[in-house]
Design a protein around this motif. Structure first.
Motif, PDB file in Angstrom:
ATOM      1  N   ASN A   8      -2.209  -8.279  16.683  1.00 46.29           N
ATOM      2  CA  ASN A   8      -1.591  -9.520  16.235  1.00 46.29           C
ATOM      3  C   ASN A   8      -1.311 -10.468  17.399  1.00 46.29           C
ATOM      4  O   ASN A   8      -1.482 -11.680  17.268  1.00 46.29           O
ATOM      5  N   THR A   9      -0.883  -9.923  18.531  1.00 43.44           N
ATOM      6  CA  THR A   9      -0.666 -10.757  19.708  1.00 43.44           C
ATOM      7  C   THR A   9      -1.988 -11.394  20.123  1.00 43.44           C
ATOM      8  O   THR A   9      -2.057 -12.602  20.395  1.00 43.44           O
ATOM      9  N   ARG A  10      -3.022 -10.621  20.137  1.00 41.03           N
ATOM     10  CA  ARG A  10      -4.362 -11.122  20.486  1.00 41.03           C
ATOM     11  C   ARG A  10      -4.831 -12.214  19.517  1.00 41.03           C
ATOM     12  O   ARG A  10      -5.439 -13.200  19.923  1.00 41.03           O
ATOM     13  N   ASP A  11      -4.528 -12.057  18.217  1.00 35.91           N
ATOM     14  CA  ASP A  11      -5.059 -12.930  17.168  1.00 35.91           C
ATOM     15  C   ASP A  11      -4.090 -14.018  16.707  1.00 35.91           C
ATOM     16  O   ASP A  11      -4.378 -14.705  15.732  1.00 35.91           O
TER      17      ASP A  11
ATOM     18  N   SER B  83       0.861  -1.181   0.000  1.00 38.73           N
ATOM     19  CA  SER B  83       0.000   0.000   0.000  1.00 38.73           C
ATOM     20  C   SER B  83       0.897   1.231   0.000  1.00 38.73           C
ATOM     21  O   SER B  83       2.110   1.138   0.179  1.00 38.73           O
ATOM     22  N   GLN B  84       0.254   2.372  -0.198  1.00 41.39           N
ATOM     23  CA  GLN B  84       0.973   3.641  -0.123  1.00 41.39           C
ATOM     24  C   GLN B  84       0.586   4.324   1.178  1.00 41.39           C
ATOM     25  O   GLN B  84      -0.607   4.391   1.500  1.00 41.39           O
ATOM     26  N   PRO B  85       1.561   4.813   1.920  1.00 39.87           N
ATOM     27  CA  PRO B  85       1.245   5.536   3.151  1.00 39.87           C
ATOM     28  C   PRO B  85       0.509   6.837   2.852  1.00 39.87           C
ATOM     29  O   PRO B  85       0.789   7.500   1.846  1.00 39.87           O
ATOM     30  N   PHE B  86      -0.417   7.191   3.722  1.00 33.72           N
ATOM     31  CA  PHE B  86      -1.090   8.481   3.647  1.00 33.72           C
ATOM     32  C   PHE B  86      -0.571   9.323   4.794  1.00 33.72           C
ATOM     33  O   PHE B  86      -0.801   8.999   5.958  1.00 33.72           O
ATOM     34  N   GLY B  87       0.194  10.369   4.475  1.00 29.68           N
ATOM     35  CA  GLY B  87       0.736  11.241   5.510  1.00 29.68           C
ATOM     36  C   GLY B  87       1.823  10.577   6.327  1.00 29.68           C
ATOM     37  O   GLY B  87       1.842  10.696   7.543  1.00 29.68           O
ATOM     38  N   PHE B  88       2.735   9.896   5.676  1.00 27.09           N
ATOM     39  CA  PHE B  88       3.781   9.134   6.357  1.00 27.09           C
ATOM     40  C   PHE B  88       4.673  10.008   7.226  1.00 27.09           C
ATOM     41  O   PHE B  88       5.187  11.021   6.785  1.00 27.09           O
ATOM     42  N   ASP B  89       4.794   9.622   8.494  1.00 28.74           N
ATOM     43  CA  ASP B  89       5.793  10.192   9.385  1.00 28.74           C
ATOM     44  C   ASP B  89       6.029   9.181  10.510  1.00 28.74           C
ATOM     45  O   ASP B  89       5.333   8.168  10.606  1.00 28.74           O
ATOM     46  N   GLN B  90       7.000   9.441  11.339  1.00 27.72           N
ATOM     47  CA  GLN B  90       7.367   8.472  12.378  1.00 27.72           C
ATOM     48  C   GLN B  90       6.239   8.244  13.369  1.00 27.72           C
ATOM     49  O   GLN B  90       6.005   7.116  13.811  1.00 27.72           O
ATOM     50  N   ALA B  91       5.493   9.297  13.716  1.00 23.66           N
ATOM     51  CA  ALA B  91       4.393   9.144  14.667  1.00 23.66           C
ATOM     52  C   ALA B  91       3.314   8.222  14.098  1.00 23.66           C
ATOM     53  O   ALA B  91       2.782   7.361  14.811  1.00 23.66           O
ATOM     54  N   MET B  92       2.988   8.384  12.818  1.00 18.61           N
ATOM     55  CA  MET B  92       1.991   7.522  12.202  1.00 18.61           C
ATOM     56  C   MET B  92       2.489   6.081  12.169  1.00 18.61           C
ATOM     57  O   MET B  92       1.752   5.147  12.488  1.00 18.61           O
ATOM     58  N   LEU B  93       3.749   5.890  11.783  1.00 17.75           N
ATOM     59  CA  LEU B  93       4.319   4.551  11.736  1.00 17.75           C
ATOM     60  C   LEU B  93       4.300   3.905  13.125  1.00 17.75           C
ATOM     61  O   LEU B  93       3.924   2.737  13.269  1.00 17.75           O
ATOM     62  N   ASN B  94       4.653   4.657  14.152  1.00 17.03           N
ATOM     63  CA  ASN B  94       4.619   4.130  15.511  1.00 17.03           C
ATOM     64  C   ASN B  94       3.211   3.687  15.894  1.00 17.03           C
ATOM     65  O   ASN B  94       3.030   2.656  16.549  1.00 17.03           O
ATOM     66  N   GLY B  95       2.207   4.458  15.473  1.00 14.80           N
ATOM     67  CA  GLY B  95       0.814   4.097  15.747  1.00 14.80           C
ATOM     68  C   GLY B  95       0.417   2.818  15.035  1.00 14.80           C
ATOM     69  O   GLY B  95      -0.258   1.952  15.618  1.00 14.80           O
ATOM     70  N   ILE B  96       0.814   2.685  13.781  1.00 12.84           N
ATOM     71  CA  ILE B  96       0.510   1.470  13.017  1.00 12.84           C
ATOM     72  C   ILE B  96       1.162   0.260  13.676  1.00 12.84           C
ATOM     73  O   ILE B  96       0.536  -0.787  13.846  1.00 12.84           O
ATOM     74  N   LEU B  97       2.426   0.398  14.051  1.00 14.87           N
ATOM     75  CA  LEU B  97       3.134  -0.723  14.675  1.00 14.87           C
ATOM     76  C   LEU B  97       2.514  -1.092  16.026  1.00 14.87           C
ATOM     77  O   LEU B  97       2.360  -2.279  16.336  1.00 14.87           O
ATOM     78  N   ALA B  98       2.146  -0.105  16.824  1.00 14.22           N
ATOM     79  CA  ALA B  98       1.529  -0.385  18.125  1.00 14.22           C
ATOM     80  C   ALA B  98       0.193  -1.107  17.939  1.00 14.22           C
ATOM     81  O   ALA B  98      -0.082  -2.098  18.628  1.00 14.22           O
ATOM     82  N   ASP B  99      -0.626  -0.624  17.003  1.00 17.49           N
ATOM     83  CA  ASP B  99      -1.909  -1.280  16.720  1.00 17.49           C
ATOM     84  C   ASP B  99      -1.688  -2.709  16.240  1.00 17.49           C
ATOM     85  O   ASP B  99      -2.364  -3.638  16.686  1.00 17.49           O
ATOM     86  N   ALA B 100      -0.749  -2.882  15.303  1.00 17.62           N
ATOM     87  CA  ALA B 100      -0.485  -4.212  14.742  1.00 17.62           C
ATOM     88  C   ALA B 100      -0.010  -5.169  15.822  1.00 17.62           C
ATOM     89  O   ALA B 100      -0.490  -6.310  15.907  1.00 17.62           O
ATOM     90  N   ARG B 101       0.897  -4.731  16.654  1.00 19.86           N
ATOM     91  CA  ARG B 101       1.443  -5.624  17.683  1.00 19.86           C
ATOM     92  C   ARG B 101       0.370  -6.022  18.693  1.00 19.86           C
ATOM     93  O   ARG B 101       0.303  -7.177  19.121  1.00 19.86           O
ATOM     94  N   ARG B 102      -0.473  -5.091  19.070  1.00 20.10           N
ATOM     95  CA  ARG B 102      -1.547  -5.383  20.020  1.00 20.10           C
ATOM     96  C   ARG B 102      -2.542  -6.371  19.408  1.00 20.10           C
ATOM     97  O   ARG B 102      -2.840  -7.414  20.006  1.00 20.10           O
TER      98      ARG B 102
END
Length: 132
Positions: free
Chosen positions: A31-34, A10-29
């Motif tokens: 993914n661990t659950r699932d 995919s293409q990032p929308f508004g890519f910056d480190q804060a957005m990436l950190n949010g994506i990674l935090a959501d994914a890790r939470r």
């Protein structure tokens, strides 16, 4: 348990480190659950993500990503059953393009749509074998 894999770009929308950190935090939470593992290659012009785990969980995660406003042009590159996990110890490993093989010009020219399954697997296999 049968394992399933989805790899998408995919293409990032508004890519910056804060957005990436949010994506990674959501994914890790989630993914661990699932019981999903995988890796995310990220840079300003592209996300390339490998998801693996139970089929229904992986398909559900991909569906959530496809609806996520932080991703544009989400497209599945590979999907299907797998025998074993490539990232068994990673809820979501991130690779800030250290192992990247395609230039921004190549991505703009559609390289991801032309990449073979072997090309994509090779990139992720390199990440899986790299030290943390």
């Amino acid at each position: 348990m049968a394992l399933h894999r989805v790899v998408y770009a995919s293409q990032p929308f508004g890519f910056d480190q804060a957005m990436l950190n949010g994506i990674l935090a959501d994914a890790r939470r989630c993914n661990t659950r699932d019981d999903i593992t995988g890796a995310l290659i990220c840079r300003a012009d592209l996300y390339l993500q490998w998801l693996e785990g139970p089929e229904s969980a992986v398909r559900g995660a991909y569906a959530r990503i496809a609806r996520d406003h932080r991703h544009l042009g989400v497209r599945c590159l590979m999907e299907g059953p797998i025998d074993q996990r490539l990232f068994p110890d990673w809820a979501m490993r991130d690779d800030p393009a250290r192992s990247w093989v395609w230039s921004a010009d190549e991505i703009a020219a559609g390289t991801m749509d032309k990449a073979s399954e072997a090309d994509i697997v090779a990139v992720f296999a390199r990440i899986a074998s790299a030290p943390d």
